[in-house]
Design an enzyme around this catalytic site. Structure first.
Site, PDB file in Angstrom:
ATOM      1  N   THR A   1     -34.933   2.208 -30.826  1.00 38.39           N
ATOM      2  CA  THR A   1     -36.192   1.155 -30.419  1.00 38.39           C
ATOM      3  C   THR A   1     -37.505   1.540 -30.571  1.00 38.39           C
ATOM      4  OG1 THR A   1     -34.331   0.743 -28.580  1.00 38.39           O
ATOM      5  CG2 THR A   1     -36.777  -0.135 -28.187  1.00 38.39           C
TER       6      THR A   1
ATOM      7  N   SER B   1     -41.346   0.028 -32.715  1.00 39.45           N
ATOM      8  CA  SER B   1     -41.986  -0.463 -33.917  1.00 39.45           C
ATOM      9  C   SER B   1     -41.417   0.161 -35.291  1.00 39.45           C
ATOM     10  CB  SER B   1     -43.559  -0.535 -33.711  1.00 39.45           C
ATOM     11  OG  SER B   1     -43.992   0.808 -33.727  1.00 39.45           O
TER      12      SER B   1
ATOM     13  N   GLY C   1     -37.436   6.161 -33.673  1.00 45.13           N
ATOM     14  CA  GLY C   1     -38.770   6.806 -33.532  1.00 45.13           C
ATOM     15  C   GLY C   1     -39.088   7.744 -32.579  1.00 45.13           C
TER      16      GLY C   1
ATOM     17  N   LYS D   1     -40.337  10.489 -26.120  1.00 48.16           N
ATOM     18  CA  LYS D   1     -39.694   9.367 -26.259  1.00 48.16           C
ATOM     19  C   LYS D   1     -39.842   8.595 -25.066  1.00 48.16           C
ATOM     20  CE  LYS D   1     -36.370   8.643 -28.784  1.00 48.16           C
ATOM     21  NZ  LYS D   1     -37.241   7.325 -29.594  1.00 48.16           N
TER      22      LYS D   1
ATOM     23  N   GLU E   1     -31.752   5.440 -25.342  1.00 48.70           N
ATOM     24  CA  GLU E   1     -31.957   6.331 -26.482  1.00 48.70           C
ATOM     25  C   GLU E   1     -31.249   7.642 -26.530  1.00 48.70           C
ATOM     26  OE1 GLU E   1     -36.069   4.327 -28.095  1.00 48.70           O
ATOM     27  OE2 GLU E   1     -36.047   5.886 -26.756  1.00 48.70           O
TER      28      GLU E   1
END
Length: 262
Positions: free
Chosen positions: A33, A35, A90, A102, A111
């Site tokens: 999740t 950008s 990411g 994160k 995540e």
């Protein structure tokens, strides 16, 4: 389309583009999740549509699930997958040992569950995410709404005995209301400045009643792929102890990233 991207978005794009080389036909793929992860999902979708790649994606948030379906990736739950071949996501920060912070996008719980249920975790990032010590980025901690202010006070008290520079905790907001995670929880952002012992902090935070999970990903990441604005890509594999450098040419695509939102 890529010619119109800013240097930071070019860096995200080349990291994402390189990461999908790790995905093979028939794999169950954890879809991160944020950008940078969204670029990766778009790249995978292009391979599914144009090259016939057959994969099943396990998304880490509702918005990633929506994007995956939009680009043609079959979406399944973690319960259906049971185990995952590779997760690509990411990070808000990473250090030299590939430990991460994160949760800037609010999906840290899913995540972390997906990442730890994977044979391999690959992080894609621009070079600005690398730090000597974690902590400049606020550390997200997911807490249940019941008694959250008490949990916040207990966390701030706990931080007095931790090797950190700052001890302020703030409730993450969405406009005038508290930000709500996919699991219906709140997020407290800890403004620590620097974390001296990330292993210890991760352990003691999760022992506190009211805390669901924290955004420290310790000894979970296997590979970091760093993108640069000029098309260079650096791949660091902590298990193999290797660092590889490459360059990707920017090629015009058929609106691969049209309407992509962070």
């Amino acid at each position: 389309m890529t010619g119109e991207l800013s240097p930071i978005d070019k860096a995200k794009f080349v990291a994402a583009k390189r990461s999908v080389d790790y995905v093979e036909d028939g794999m169950r793929v954890g879809l991160g999740t944020g950008s940078t992860a969204a670029w990766m999902v778009r790249c995978l979708g292009e391979l599914v549509r144009e090259d016939g790649l057959k994969i099943r994606g396990v998304p880490t948030s509702t918005r990633t699930a929506e994007l995956a379906r939009e680009v043609g990736i079959e979406v399944i739950s973690l319960d259906e997958a049971r185990w995952i071949d590779v997760t690509i996501d990411g990070a808000d920060e990473f250090d030299g040992n590939l430990n991460l912070i994160k949760g800037g996008g609010g999906a840290l719980l899913q995540e972390k569950i997906v990442a730890t249920a994977s044979d391999q975790m690959i992080v894609i990032a621009d070079v600005g995410k690398e730090v000597e010590k974690l902590g400049a980025f606020p550390l997200p901690v997911e807490v249940i709404p019941f008694g959250w202010q008490t949990t916040k006070s207990l966390i701030e008290e706990l931080l007095i005995s931790m090797d950190v520079l700052g001890r302020d905790a703030t409730l993450r907001m969405n406009g005038d209301s508290a930000f709500i995670t996919d699991e219906g929880n709140y997020i407290l952002d800890l403004h620590l400045g620097r974390i001296g012992n990330a292993h210890q902090l991760a352990m003691v935070l999760n022992q506190m009643p009211g805390v669901v999970e924290n955004g420290l990903f310790i000894d979970i990441c296997d590979v970091v792929i760093l993108g640069y604005g000029d098309g260079r890509v650096e791949t660091r594999d902590i298990n193999e102890g290797t660092v590889e450098e490459d360059r990707l040419d920017f090629v015009e695509t058929d609106n691969l990233f049209t309407d992509l939102q962070d």
